[in-house]
Write an enzyme that holds these catalytic residues in place. Sequence first.
Site, PDB file in Angstrom:
ATOM      1  N   LYS A   1       0.514   4.618   8.531  1.00 57.03           N
ATOM      2  CA  LYS A   1       1.198   5.011   7.397  1.00 57.03           C
ATOM      3  C   LYS A   1      -0.109   5.202   6.094  1.00 57.03           C
ATOM      4  O   LYS A   1       0.116   6.229   5.482  1.00 57.03           O
ATOM      5  CB  LYS A   1       2.151   4.053   6.923  1.00 57.03           C
ATOM      6  CG  LYS A   1       2.787   3.940   5.259  1.00 57.03           C
ATOM      7  CD  LYS A   1       2.212   3.117   4.211  1.00 57.03           C
ATOM      8  CE  LYS A   1       2.158   1.595   4.896  1.00 57.03           C
ATOM      9  NZ  LYS A   1       1.464   0.813   3.696  1.00 57.03           N
TER      10      LYS A   1
ATOM     11  N   LYS B   1      -7.665   1.171  -2.575  1.00 56.09           N
ATOM     12  CA  LYS B   1      -7.312   0.863  -1.324  1.00 56.09           C
ATOM     13  C   LYS B   1      -7.150   1.967  -0.116  1.00 56.09           C
ATOM     14  O   LYS B   1      -7.723   1.516   0.931  1.00 56.09           O
ATOM     15  CB  LYS B   1      -5.630   0.354  -1.334  1.00 56.09           C
ATOM     16  CG  LYS B   1      -5.026   0.241   0.088  1.00 56.09           C
ATOM     17  CD  LYS B   1      -5.507  -1.472   0.454  1.00 56.09           C
ATOM     18  CE  LYS B   1      -4.867  -1.335   2.080  1.00 56.09           C
ATOM     19  NZ  LYS B   1      -5.260  -2.624   2.744  1.00 56.09           N
TER      20      LYS B   1
ATOM     21  N   THR C   1       0.951  -1.144   0.142  1.00 53.62           N
ATOM     22  CA  THR C   1      -0.023   0.028  -0.042  1.00 53.62           C
ATOM     23  C   THR C   1       0.868   1.158   0.229  1.00 53.62           C
ATOM     24  O   THR C   1       1.550   1.537   1.276  1.00 53.62           O
ATOM     25  CB  THR C   1      -0.998  -0.122   1.135  1.00 53.62           C
ATOM     26  OG1 THR C   1      -1.944  -1.224   1.241  1.00 53.62           O
ATOM     27  CG2 THR C   1      -1.831   1.146   1.127  1.00 53.62           C
TER      28      THR C   1
HETATM   29  P1  NAP Z   1       6.050  -6.369   7.373  1.00 47.67           P
HETATM   30  O1  NAP Z   1       5.719  -7.630   7.753  1.00 47.67           O
HETATM   31  O2  NAP Z   1       6.589  -4.974   8.056  1.00 47.67           O
HETATM   32  O3  NAP Z   1       6.978  -6.511   5.795  1.00 47.67           O
HETATM   33  C1  NAP Z   1       7.609  -5.639   5.394  1.00 47.67           C
HETATM   34  C2  NAP Z   1       8.418  -6.230   4.111  1.00 47.67           C
HETATM   35  O4  NAP Z   1       9.040  -5.149   3.351  1.00 47.67           O
HETATM   36  C3  NAP Z   1       9.545  -6.954   4.948  1.00 47.67           C
HETATM   37  O5  NAP Z   1       9.904  -8.101   4.048  1.00 47.67           O
HETATM   38  C4  NAP Z   1      10.896  -6.052   4.783  1.00 47.67           C
HETATM   39  O6  NAP Z   1      12.005  -6.398   4.643  1.00 47.67           O
HETATM   40  C5  NAP Z   1      10.396  -5.196   3.388  1.00 47.67           C
HETATM   41  N1  NAP Z   1      11.090  -3.986   3.226  1.00 47.67           N
HETATM   42  C6  NAP Z   1      10.656  -2.722   3.765  1.00 47.67           C
HETATM   43  N2  NAP Z   1      11.235  -1.807   3.529  1.00 47.67           N
HETATM   44  C7  NAP Z   1      12.281  -2.370   2.715  1.00 47.67           C
HETATM   45  C8  NAP Z   1      13.294  -1.830   1.655  1.00 47.67           C
HETATM   46  N3  NAP Z   1      13.710  -0.261   1.907  1.00 47.67           N
HETATM   47  N4  NAP Z   1      13.912  -2.451   1.142  1.00 47.67           N
HETATM   48  C9  NAP Z   1      13.580  -3.712   0.874  1.00 47.67           C
HETATM   49  N5  NAP Z   1      12.796  -4.431   1.790  1.00 47.67           N
HETATM   50  C10 NAP Z   1      12.184  -3.674   2.441  1.00 47.67           C
HETATM   51  O7  NAP Z   1       4.609  -5.714   6.590  1.00 47.67           O
HETATM   52  P2  NAP Z   1       3.441  -6.380   6.041  1.00 47.67           P
HETATM   53  O8  NAP Z   1       2.294  -6.210   7.108  1.00 47.67           O
HETATM   54  O9  NAP Z   1       3.818  -7.591   5.507  1.00 47.67           O
HETATM   55  O10 NAP Z   1       2.711  -5.310   5.075  1.00 47.67           O
HETATM   56  C11 NAP Z   1       3.398  -5.319   3.737  1.00 47.67           C
HETATM   57  C12 NAP Z   1       2.578  -4.149   3.055  1.00 47.67           C
HETATM   58  O11 NAP Z   1       1.243  -4.708   2.933  1.00 47.67           O
HETATM   59  C13 NAP Z   1       2.168  -2.727   3.396  1.00 47.67           C
HETATM   60  O12 NAP Z   1       2.302  -1.917   2.591  1.00 47.67           O
HETATM   61  C14 NAP Z   1       1.232  -2.748   4.377  1.00 47.67           C
HETATM   62  O13 NAP Z   1       0.555  -1.521   4.536  1.00 47.67           O
HETATM   63  C15 NAP Z   1       0.286  -3.713   3.374  1.00 47.67           C
HETATM   64  N6  NAP Z   1      -0.631  -4.569   3.773  1.00 47.67           N
HETATM   65  C16 NAP Z   1      -0.671  -4.932   4.971  1.00 47.67           C
HETATM   66  C17 NAP Z   1      -1.828  -6.035   5.611  1.00 47.67           C
HETATM   67  C18 NAP Z   1      -1.531  -6.686   7.049  1.00 47.67           C
HETATM   68  O14 NAP Z   1      -2.696  -6.925   7.534  1.00 47.67           O
HETATM   69  N7  NAP Z   1      -0.472  -6.803   7.502  1.00 47.67           N
HETATM   70  C19 NAP Z   1      -3.017  -5.928   4.991  1.00 47.67           C
HETATM   71  C20 NAP Z   1      -3.068  -5.034   3.686  1.00 47.67           C
HETATM   72  C21 NAP Z   1      -2.104  -4.485   3.438  1.00 47.67           C
HETATM   73  P3  NAP Z   1      12.813  -6.975   6.142  1.00 47.67           P
HETATM   74  O15 NAP Z   1      12.422  -8.450   6.576  1.00 47.67           O
HETATM   75  O16 NAP Z   1      14.331  -6.944   5.660  1.00 47.67           O
HETATM   76  O17 NAP Z   1      12.433  -5.660   7.104  1.00 47.67           O
END
Ligand code: NAP
Length: 300
Positions: free
Chosen positions: A241, A173, A98
Amino acid sequence: MPDTPIGFIGLGIMGTPMARNLMKAAYPLVVYNRTASKAQALAQEGAQAASSPREVAQRCPVVITMVTDSPDVEAVVLGKSGVIEGIQADGVLIDMSTISPQVTRAIAEQLRKRGGHMLDAPVSGGLWGAQSGTLAIMVGGEKGVFERCLPVFQAMGKTIVHVGGNGMGQVTKLVNQILVAGTLNAVCEALVFAAKAGADLEKTIEAVAEGAAGSWQLRNLGPRMVRGDFAPGFMARLQQKDLRLILEAAREMHVPLPGTALVHQLYAALEADGRGNEGTQALIRVHRLLAGVEARKKGE
Ligand code: NAP
């Protein structure tokens, strides 16, 4: 499309189960995660690990990104050893994070200049939707590219809608997140009110959840609030965010969103208390404090 190698970048809470569902649908998978150790589990299940986003793009005609925020997608796509350096002719980047609609359009333009395509395809449904392959996926980009990638989406989601050109997936979204934030805040207020009135909170949820007041937030997160279970499916800091992205876009369009702005401030209180890594349901902590009531199941 099966047999087409799919690249997956960003193996966090959402990325790992989404990538796993692609493997279950028999797609050969090439994965990359900044913290390499997080790719180990999938590698043991049959995915191949790459050493950079560029290598992922060189090896796969379709590359998915699932990282945190706009600068993170810019880094993995446009940065050093980024996807753009390896994108195949007619290759597709599907960004499922997102992020900002404006940044999305700028990245799509850069990829177009290199002969590639982009779809913005953010998701809703949380960790549980990612695990069960039932995510709602809202897709922006060229219709023909969307149709080519539909089987990939079907391996991860249930409701898959092409909503317009690049950026419109992200706009949709943000609409989703306005609805989520307002509803979740209402769930918190309702449970705190019920607690103060001496109601049995589990019975209250059971009584109202299937009527006109029912919602995903109430059914899934209400019981967690009552149990005091604040483990993240979706972290509060990521909700912040999204609220920031909404309010930035709204300011540019001169659209007042008073309710959404209020929820953003309430989450700021939660973050100030050091709880940004808890799930979004932890918002009830702020309401409990405001009302001076526990709002938990008896004995918890
Ligand atoms: P998360 O568990 O914090 O995972 C984030 C991922 O992004 C990790 O693999 C991280 O790598 C990687 N990352 C972040 N910054 C980076 C960078 N600069 N370079 C390379 N890799 C990077 O978050 P998540 O919950 O999976 O969410 C991911 C996305 O989906 C977000 O945009 C969120 O808003 C969206 N989303 C989440 C949900 C939910 O329920 N969780 C639902 C809908 C949408 P590292 O492992 O190295 O930190």
